[in-house]
Design a protein around this motif. Structure first.
Motif, mmCIF file in Angstrom:
data_model
loop_
_atom_site.group_PDB
_atom_site.id
_atom_site.type_symbol
_atom_site.label_atom_id
_atom_site.label_comp_id
_atom_site.label_asym_id
_atom_site.label_seq_id
_atom_site.Cartn_x
_atom_site.Cartn_y
_atom_site.Cartn_z
ATOM 1 N N PRO A 119 0.946 -1.241 0.032
ATOM 2 C CA PRO A 119 -0.001 0.109 0.043
ATOM 3 C C PRO A 119 0.800 1.277 0.110
ATOM 4 C CG PRO A 119 -1.054 -1.464 1.373
ATOM 5 C CD PRO A 119 0.441 -2.244 1.101
ATOM 6 N N SER A 120 2.121 1.288 0.587
ATOM 7 C CA SER A 120 2.750 2.473 0.624
ATOM 8 C C SER A 120 3.998 2.691 -0.151
ATOM 9 C CB SER A 120 3.180 2.898 2.238
ATOM 10 O OG SER A 120 4.213 1.788 2.751
ATOM 11 N N TRP A 121 4.715 1.335 -0.532
ATOM 12 C CA TRP A 121 5.664 1.560 -1.408
ATOM 13 C C TRP A 121 5.725 0.482 -2.626
ATOM 14 C CZ3 TRP A 121 10.684 3.830 -1.179
ATOM 15 C CH2 TRP A 121 10.998 4.413 -0.064
ATOM 16 N N THR A 246 14.027 -0.730 6.484
ATOM 17 C CA THR A 246 12.540 -0.525 6.533
ATOM 18 C C THR A 246 12.062 0.823 5.829
ATOM 19 O OG1 THR A 246 12.633 -1.512 8.982
ATOM 20 C CG2 THR A 246 10.909 0.005 8.643
ATOM 21 N N PHE A 247 10.951 0.381 4.993
ATOM 22 C CA PHE A 247 10.513 1.505 4.188
ATOM 23 C C PHE A 247 9.256 2.070 4.883
ATOM 24 C CE2 PHE A 247 13.118 -1.176 1.732
ATOM 25 C CZ PHE A 247 13.665 -0.314 0.856
ATOM 26 N N GLN A 254 14.972 3.489 6.893
ATOM 27 C CA GLN A 254 15.709 3.172 7.941
ATOM 28 C C GLN A 254 16.510 1.794 7.746
ATOM 29 O OE1 GLN A 254 13.752 2.392 11.611
ATOM 30 N NE2 GLN A 254 14.844 3.768 12.829
ATOM 31 N N THR A 255 17.800 1.720 7.918
ATOM 32 C CA THR A 255 18.501 0.485 7.309
ATOM 33 C C THR A 255 19.521 0.259 8.140
ATOM 34 O OG1 THR A 255 19.524 -0.815 5.640
ATOM 35 C CG2 THR A 255 19.645 1.795 5.703
ATOM 36 N N THR A 256 20.100 -0.921 8.574
ATOM 37 C CA THR A 256 21.133 -1.612 9.358
ATOM 38 C C THR A 256 21.977 -2.709 8.624
ATOM 39 O OG1 THR A 256 19.719 -0.895 11.211
ATOM 40 C CG2 THR A 256 21.860 -2.045 11.857
ATOM 41 N N VAL A 257 23.210 -2.493 8.634
ATOM 42 C CA VAL A 257 23.910 -3.742 8.027
ATOM 43 C C VAL A 257 24.300 -4.675 9.376
ATOM 44 C CG1 VAL A 257 26.167 -4.402 6.907
ATOM 45 C CG2 VAL A 257 24.468 -2.461 6.035
#
Ligand SMILES: Nc1ncnc2c1ncn2[C@@H]1O[C@@H]2COP(=O)(O)O[C@H]2[C@H]1O
Length: 274
Positions: A119-121, A246-247, A254-257
């Motif tokens: 719905p959002s992306w 996280t979109f 937001q993102t993490t490796v």
């Protein structure tokens, strides 16, 4: 190819994605790439991800699944990744046989849809492979496909996934094999207005830069790592890695490796390529 509609599990409508890339599997499980057994390192990454027990809606694999173009390497991939029990989407890299993947993956449980819609992306998986050469090139019809997806679902924010990074990464040897028509790519996607992110593989290192409001993100390989900002080919001893993204419905990301702990996948010294 039919798009895939997906309802994210998060209450706030965020879409959570696990990105994996560049596992470079061989038909022979015992073979290594510059001293790293790619089957074992991929398996170790999948086990570490399972142990984290994080929530995510699907897996995006951004190319170079195979190192030898073999059917068996793709069968290994499908079997190994099924361990995570999540939908998997992919695009071909320069070491892949794209037509072969689209032919065999559906029967092996890997999704061949190129457009994942929430719905959002929405997420569009593009092909920048030029068969059997390291650099990338984006065909006009790939860009037109992204435009078509936007027209079909004009409200969603867009993330484009593609193997080759459409910008330089300050590494002379790698910068000869970016997406060679990246100007065309970037000009086109800016005109779409909805594109918020370009997510790639190929550079075997962590990368996250924003240019003109578009975030360009790349992720460590599950196999060997390239030394950032090195003029000549050079490997890094950093561990195999993966990325969660996280979109959010407001268009932010937001993102993490993460990387394997206690790394045993150390490449050979003094290698000058492959
Ligand atoms: N020494 C080198 N110089 C330039 N390119 C290389 C070298 N060694 C390997 N490559 C290619 O560069 C590519 C970079 O990432 P890939 O994993 O796609 O696969 C690599 C090879 O195809």
């Amino acid at each position: 190819m039919a798009p895939r509609y997906l309802t994210p599990s998060a209450n706030d409508g965020s879409v959570k994605v696990l990105q994996l890339t560049d596992c470079h599997l061989f038909a022979d499980k015992n073979k290594d790439l510059l001293g790293v057994n790619t089957y074992k390192s991929f398996d170790a990454v999948l086990n570490a991800i399972k142990a984290q027990n994080f929530d995510y809606d699907f897996i995006a694999f951004t190319g170079d699944i195979s190192q030898d173009y073999s059917v068996t390497s793709y069968e290994h991939f499908a079997k190994l990744i099924s361990f995570l029990g999540k939908p998997v989407f992919f695009l071909p890299g320069n070491h892949d046989d794209g037509p072969l993947m689209y032919r065999i993956f559906e029967d092996l449980g890997v999704n061949i849809a190129k457009n994942v819609i929430t719905p959002s992306w929405q997420f569009v998986f593009l092909n920048s492979e030029v068969y059997a050469v390291p650099h990338g090139w984006i065909e006009r019809k790939q860009l037109d496909y992204a435009a078509f997806c936007q027209k079909r679902n004009p409200e969603q924010h867009m993330a484009l996934l593609v193997h080759h990074m459409p910008m330089l990464v300050n590494s002379a040897w790698l910068d000869t094999q970016t997406m060679h028509n990246s100007d065309e790519f970037n000009t086109y996607i800016r005109r779409l207005h909805r594109v918020k992110a370009v997510i790639t593989g190929h550079i075997h290192q962590e990368f996250d830069e924003t240019v003109r409001d578009i975030r360009y993100i790349a992720t460590p390989s599950t196999s060997i790592q390239f030394m950032p900002k090195s003029n000549d080919f050079a490997l890094d001893n950093l561990a195999p890695g993966w990325r969660y993204l996280t979109f959010r419905p407001d268009g932010s990301i937001q993102t993490t490796v993460y990387r394997l702990e206690n790394n045993i996948f150390i490449p050979n010294d003094n290698v000058d390529g492959y």
